[in-house]
Design a protein around this motif. Structure first.
Motif, short mmCIF file in Angstrom:
data_model
loop_
_atom_site.label_atom_id
_atom_site.label_comp_id
_atom_site.label_asym_id
_atom_site.label_seq_id
_atom_site.Cartn_x
_atom_site.Cartn_y
_atom_site.Cartn_z
N TRP A 97 0.82 -1.21 0.00
CA TRP A 97 0.00 0.00 0.00
C TRP A 97 0.86 1.26 0.00
CZ3 TRP A 97 1.20 2.11 4.75
CH2 TRP A 97 1.66 1.19 5.70
N VAL A 98 2.17 1.10 -0.02
CA VAL A 98 3.01 2.29 -0.13
C VAL A 98 3.49 2.46 -1.57
CG1 VAL A 98 5.11 3.41 0.64
CG2 VAL A 98 3.73 2.14 2.24
N GLY A 99 3.88 1.35 -2.18
CA GLY A 99 4.38 1.50 -3.54
C GLY A 99 4.75 0.16 -4.15
N ASP A 100 5.23 0.24 -5.39
CA ASP A 100 5.50 -0.97 -6.15
C ASP A 100 6.99 -1.09 -6.43
OD1 ASP A 100 5.70 1.19 -7.72
OD2 ASP A 100 4.60 0.39 -9.41
N ILE A 102 8.73 0.02 -8.86
CA ILE A 102 9.38 1.25 -9.34
C ILE A 102 9.79 2.11 -8.15
CG2 ILE A 102 9.02 3.31 -10.74
CD1 ILE A 102 6.99 1.60 -12.33
N PHE A 150 10.70 -5.23 -15.30
CA PHE A 150 9.57 -4.86 -16.15
C PHE A 150 9.02 -6.10 -16.86
CE2 PHE A 150 7.34 -2.18 -19.25
CZ PHE A 150 7.03 -1.08 -18.47
N GLY A 157 1.46 -9.26 -14.89
CA GLY A 157 0.36 -8.34 -15.11
C GLY A 157 0.24 -7.27 -14.05
N SER A 158 1.30 -7.04 -13.31
CA SER A 158 1.24 -6.03 -12.25
C SER A 158 2.65 -5.64 -11.86
CB SER A 158 0.52 -6.59 -11.03
OG SER A 158 0.74 -5.75 -9.93
N THR A 159 2.83 -4.38 -11.47
CA THR A 159 4.16 -3.98 -10.99
C THR A 159 4.25 -4.11 -9.48
OG1 THR A 159 3.48 -1.68 -10.89
CG2 THR A 159 4.63 -2.38 -12.88
N TRP B 406 6.78 7.90 -12.61
CA TRP B 406 6.05 6.69 -12.23
C TRP B 406 4.87 6.49 -13.16
CZ3 TRP B 406 1.22 5.31 -10.18
CH2 TRP B 406 1.15 4.04 -9.58
N TYR B 409 6.09 5.28 -16.48
CA TYR B 409 6.35 3.83 -16.45
C TYR B 409 5.04 3.06 -16.53
CZ TYR B 409 11.29 4.21 -15.11
OH TYR B 409 12.64 4.46 -15.10
N GLN B 410 4.05 3.54 -15.80
CA GLN B 410 2.77 2.81 -15.80
C GLN B 410 2.11 2.87 -17.17
OE1 GLN B 410 1.83 0.75 -13.63
NE2 GLN B 410 3.32 1.28 -12.05
N PHE B 413 3.83 0.38 -19.19
CA PHE B 413 3.44 -0.96 -18.76
C PHE B 413 2.08 -1.34 -19.32
CE2 PHE B 413 1.59 -4.02 -15.87
CZ PHE B 413 2.62 -4.93 -15.74
N SER B 417 0.96 -4.29 -22.43
CA SER B 417 0.04 -5.42 -22.28
C SER B 417 -0.90 -5.55 -23.47
CB SER B 417 -0.78 -5.27 -21.00
OG SER B 417 -0.04 -4.63 -20.01
N TRP B 516 -3.88 7.56 -2.30
CA TRP B 516 -3.21 6.74 -3.30
C TRP B 516 -3.41 7.24 -4.72
CZ3 TRP B 516 -5.53 4.84 1.03
CH2 TRP B 516 -4.68 4.13 1.89
N GLY B 523 -4.92 -3.09 -8.90
CA GLY B 523 -4.23 -4.37 -8.88
C GLY B 523 -2.93 -4.28 -9.65
N GLN B 524 -2.90 -3.38 -10.65
CA GLN B 524 -1.68 -3.25 -11.46
C GLN B 524 -0.57 -2.57 -10.68
OE1 GLN B 524 -2.19 -1.62 -15.43
NE2 GLN B 524 -0.22 -0.62 -15.28
N ALA B 525 -0.90 -1.51 -10.01
CA ALA B 525 0.11 -0.83 -9.21
C ALA B 525 -0.57 0.17 -8.30
CB ALA B 525 1.11 -0.10 -10.10
N LEU B 526 0.17 0.54 -7.28
CA LEU B 526 -0.38 1.44 -6.28
C LEU B 526 0.77 2.27 -5.76
CD1 LEU B 526 -3.23 1.59 -5.04
CD2 LEU B 526 -2.37 0.18 -3.19
N LEU B 527 0.54 3.54 -5.55
CA LEU B 527 1.61 4.37 -5.01
C LEU B 527 0.99 5.39 -4.08
CD1 LEU B 527 4.67 5.16 -5.25
CD2 LEU B 527 3.93 6.87 -6.87
N SER B 528 1.61 5.56 -2.95
CA SER B 528 1.12 6.58 -2.03
C SER B 528 2.24 7.53 -1.67
CB SER B 528 0.56 5.94 -0.78
OG SER B 528 0.18 6.96 0.08
#
Lengths: 317, 671
Positions: A97-100, A102, A150, A157-159, B406, B409-410, B413, B417, B516, B523-528
């Protein structure tokens, strides 16, 4: 997404990494000594060194500004956060929940930024040379790390590192040729980033008096060293999390009760790390230092492997 | 008042400010106070207009046809509003900063400089809001002219004049291409109104032609790689407040132009357009930062770094166009969102860095990094602001540069796909190149921060003191903006996403909630970003506890004079300078730099002239500069020399020309 247990696991994970990083670093010291036919220091020598340094008076050159004093703290803090995000004992990322991934890659950049800055800040020759070396090595290695991650993220299907880890662990992502090649490239890249012998360039002890560490002393040196031990361990952890996550706890469908499976996962993780450090130690002691400006000739192969991995991914094999 | 009226008021205030500063040309202090304060006020009014327009949807202001080229229409749709806001935010910082900064020019025509700066900002506002191609071109050229006079302000300097010449040359070539693309629209629609351009029915070949013309024309102004040669010298020549404006917002008007014409007017692009934009973006990003590394003039480095950042913006735009071409609304949204976010971020951190460079210049009258050092102690607040800018430009989390990269990049990404093979092949490679550019950008930033770190290298530098309050507040404003755009990402992204969907395309979808941000599905990515910052600060307690446990603080610290120099006496000459900082890179990537071997030979011959030799050996020239600039200037010189034959300076010959023209005209009319 956020659950209390995840938060707890994340913080615990960060603290465990903090606690054991000097141990593994000590292990590689012991390995080195054994290969030289020396008796070598005790496994716990690093802890004693750190404790002693912590108590020592700090000596700072006049030129240094606050960035010099902040750098050790920034290094430790950014590594702690990385330790909480990487799925180390669990197949899920505790701080997803903070980041991926990258964010993880760029948190390494945060610590590197201040590390290099501290090298320049004192006006020391060795610090400056170490700083520029650190940055060149990162420029050579970073594209490799990102490209491999990558490709793995595309397969998953997800970072989100946790998703990648879970999918590799459960066999949703089988070991395609591209995964093998990626693994090779990534292992090589993390080896270079760890700064072990053929690539012991930025903190080269014999050559540069440990580069940016030259002017550090006392508790700042202790923290800086601690941060570097953590960084090395976390590079290995990231490698294991992405490519060999077997044995870590799958929180979504745990086979065993958590209180049992987590200690098992911790033990399995330690064994994997010991194996990795063993290989690193063998490589480190079997090779001579590479000439700094020739390093790129070797790292190109890692980039080559990463690109091959990507090509195989495109061709679906 | 509604948004458009406020916008007009803001422009009028800029006009008043320009007029009065020209009037007060003889009274330096009064001129710069008037210009600075009125300029700030005008920018604030403009910002209010932008906020009004962002919350409501203002009706355009239509002035019935004054000239036979269609109506004079000012409109503020999503994209224009964003641009107006960006220009005004930078306007506030730069105008306020200029109050003290311009003090160093008090022996010159200060009023004229203030006049052009105010005019320049007002013209940029017009360019991004006008809705008619004819007026757009006029304002576009006027904007170029206003900035030309800013570049050549120090006209006694040879470099300024040369830079101005090159700038004019490329800007006009670009302008001509833009004009051609508009002309094709005009031929198809019979109108100069932008509204009709959107309905233009062009054949595929013509559409591609318009795209190429507009993209290259605006790209020249934005400074993308084959056409970037004018930027370093231009930015270095202009006063820092002007170069801050040029680098941070004038470039964005070119980005605005690309988005307006290539995406808004032309509609769904063809796939190869997007791929071309991505390719040139990647080239600009990587080459820009490589060249930045070998420079030693602070402002030239910043100019090259701007080329890199335009590259990153183009990567976003290209990905968005690919999304449109392959009918992937998610990619469209993410690509354009990343581009707009990076454009916004870049205007803040690049503006900030230019203002900091200006502050150094203001105190020391040098920007040569080899002479600078140790300013962090002498000018602590400038140093801190510069550090914020440096962290942002290196995309270090949680600063703003990281958030937009970021999203880039997303976007890559999400695009990878898809199903199209070329897209799947090019996107991850672009990501790797972006990573390379990112690490090198950090190296550039650290090299620049070298001016604030390390030893003081000369007595002159040692006498520097902190700059006056107005300059500090201008820098602080932008630094706080950089931090806000980073931590406040969950607030900023929905707005930008709405700008994208309302003006460019892509389906309206959620990209942020709570603390966020995420690329459509979390589901792909999350950044806070805010949590990253909180955790980084909160985790500080761990090393602090470690220090407390071991009672490290008891031993205290001792400040010694010198760093360790192996037992020899330390000299500041031992520390690493800007020149040797990038040596590993120049050696490792020799294909990108061409070292002038001839200069190395001279080094051997001229032993005594070591100073001059040191100067020349550091001149590592980018290859492209040799290929592109020298032939162009040579050709232009050649042509102009031969045209001179016509202008003999003899009044009789001129009379002959007039008579000849009349005769030809008469014959033409009679026939």
């Amino acid at each position: 997404m956020i659950s209390a247990s995840m938060i707890l696991i994340g913080f615990l994970q960060a603290l465990v990494i903090l606690a054991v990083a000097p141990l593994f670093s000590g292990f590689s010291r012991v390995m080195r000594a054994k290969m030289h036919n020396r008796r070598g220091p005790s496994l716990l020598q690093n802890y004693r060194d750190l404790a002693k340094l912590m108590k020592r008076q700090e000596v700072i050159p006049e030129n240094a500004t606050w960035t010099f004093r902040a750098a050790p703290f920034v290094t430790v803090v950014s590594m702690l956060l990385v330790a909480a995000i990487i799925p180390i004992f669990t197949a899920q990322s505790p701080f997803s929940w903070v980041g991926d991934l990258i964010l993880v890659v760029y948190l390494y950049a945060l610590s590197r930024f201040f590390f290099s800055l501290s090298g320049l800040d004192t006006g020391s020759t060795f610090g400056g040379i170490g700083a520029r070396r650190e940055l060149l090595v990162s420029a050579l290695v970073e594209p490799v790390i990102l490209l491999v991650l990558f490709v793995m993220a595309l397969l998953a299907g997800s970072t989100n590192l946790g998703t990648i880890s879970t999918k590799v662990a459960t066999g949703v992502i089988p070991f395609y040729t591209s995964v093998w090649l990626g693994m090779l490239a990534f292992a090589f890249a993390s080896f270079v980033e760890m700064g072990k012998l053929p690539f012991d360039l930025a903190e080269a002890e014999q050559e540069l008096q440990e580069g940016p560490l030259t002017e550090y002393s006392g508790r700042s040196l202790a923290l800086m060293k601690w941060g570097i031990y953590m960084k090395q361990l976390l590079l290995v952890s990231l490698f294991l999390a992405v490519f060999l996550p077997f044995g870590s706890v799958n929180l979504i469908s745990p086979g065993l009760p958590l209180l049992l499976s987590i200690p098992v996962a911790v033990v399995v993780f330690f064994l994997k790390v010991i194996a990795f450090y063993f290989i690193v130690a063998v490589l480190e002691n079997a090779m001579a230092r590479v000439r700094f400006l020739k390093a790129s000739a070797i790292t190109w192969t890692a980039l080559g492997a990463a690109i091959m991995s990507f090509v195989f991914y495109l061709a679906n094999v | 008042m509604d948004a458009i009226q406020l916008l007009l008021l803001s422009m009028a205030l800029f006009g008043v400010s320009a007029f009065f500063s020209l009037l007060l040309n003889g009274f330096h202090r009064a001129a710069r106070m008037t210009s600075g304060l009125l300029g700030t006020a005008a920018s604030i009014v403009g910002l209010v207009a932008a906020i009004r327009a962002a919350t409501g949807s203002p009706s355009p202001l239509v002035v019935p046809a004054l000239l036979p080229f269609g109506q004079f229409v000012l409109q503020m749709d999503g994209l224009s509003t964003l641009m107006v806001g960006m220009i005004c935010l930078l306007g506030i910082a730069v105008s306020f900063y200029s109050i003290s900064y311009l003090g160093q020019y008090s022996n010159r025509n200060l009023g004229v400089l203030c006049f052009f700066i105010n005019l320049f900002i007002a013209l940029m506002l017009l360019v991004v809001t006008i809705d008619n191609a004819f007026y757009f071109l006029i304002f576009w050229e006027m904007m170029t002219l206003a900035s030309y006079f800013l570049v050549t302000f120090e006209s006694e300097k040879k470099e300024s004049v040369q830079a101005g010449f090159l700038y004019m040359l490329i800007a006009h070539a670009g302008g001509a291409l833009i004009m051609l693309s508009f002309f094709i629209f005009f031929l198809a629609t019979g109108s100069f109104d932008f509204a009709t351009f959107r309905q233009a029915d062009l054949t595929p070949v013509l559409r591609s032609l318009v795209f190429l013309l507009a993209f290259i024309g605006f790209g020249a102004k934005a400074g993308m790689v084959p056409l970037h040669v004018w930027m370093p010298s231009t930015y270095a020549a202009a006063p820092s407040n002007a170069s801050a404006l040029m680098a941070s917002v004038m470039k964005k008007t070119a980005i605005y132009g690309i988005l307006r014409v290539c995406v808004d007017f032309l509609g769904t692009p063809v796939l190869w357009w997007g791929l071309l934009v991505v390719l040139l973006g990647a080239l600009s990003a990587v080459l820009g930062v490589f060249y930045a590394l070998t420079e030693r003039d602070l402002k030239r480095i910043l100019a090259y770094s701007s080329i890199e950042n335009v590259g990153i913006i183009l990567l976003g735009i290209g990905t968005g166009m690919i999304g449109m071409a392959t009918n992937q609304p998610a990619v469209t949204l993410l690509g354009f969102l990343a581009a707009l976010y990076h454009a916004l971020n870049h205007s803040f951190f690049k503006g900030l860095l230019f203002l900091c460079a200006g502050s150094v210049d203001y105190r020391l009258h040098t920007r040569n990094l080899n002479e600078l050092g140790g300013l962090g102690k002498l000018m602590p607040w400038t140093g801190l602001s510069f550090l914020v800018g440096a962290l942002a430009v290196s995309a270090i989390p949680p600063f703003n540069g990281f958030i937009s990269e970021w999203f880039t990049y997303q976007a890559f990404f999400t695009a990878s796909s898809g199903h199209d093979f070329i897209v799947r092949a090019s996107m991850p490679l672009s990501a790797a190149l972006l990573a390379l550019a990112g690490t090198l950008a950090a190296m550039v930033a650290i090299k620049m921060y070298g001016a604030f770190a390390g030893p003081v290298r000369s007595e002159k530098v040692g006498q520097a003191i902190e700059v006056p309050g107005s300059m500090l507040s201008g820098m602080a404003f932008l630094a706080i903006g950089c931090i806000f755009l980073g931590l406040g990402a969950p607030l900023v992204t929905p707005y930008l996403a709405q700008v994208v969907t309302s003006t460019l395309g892509g389906s309206p979808q959620s990209v942020a909630s709570g603390l966020w941000v995420y690329p459509l599905n979390y589901g792909q990515a999350l950044l806070s970003p805010p949590l990253t910052a909180i955790l980084l600060l909160g985790l500080l307690i761990v090393p602090v506890i470690l220090v407390v446990i071991y009672r490290g603080y008891r031993a205290g610290r001792r400040i010694v004079n010198d760093p360790w120099a192996c037992g020899y006496g330390y000299s500041s000459k031992m520390s690493i300078t800007a020149n040797n900082f990038n040596q590993p890179i120049t050696v490792t990537f020799p294909g990108i730099y061409k070292l002038r071997t001839a200069i190395v030979e001279r080094l051997v011959v001229v032993g005594t002239w070591s100073k001059q030799v040191r100067e020349t050996i550091t001149r590592i020239e980018p290859i492209l500069e040799n290929i592109v600039r020298q032939p162009t200037t040579r050709t232009v010189e050649y042509i102009s020399q031969h045209i001179q034959v016509l202008q003999m300076g003899d009044i009789r010959v001129y009379c002959l020309y007039i008579v000849l023209t009349l005769v030809i005209l008469l014959i033409a009319i009679i026939r």
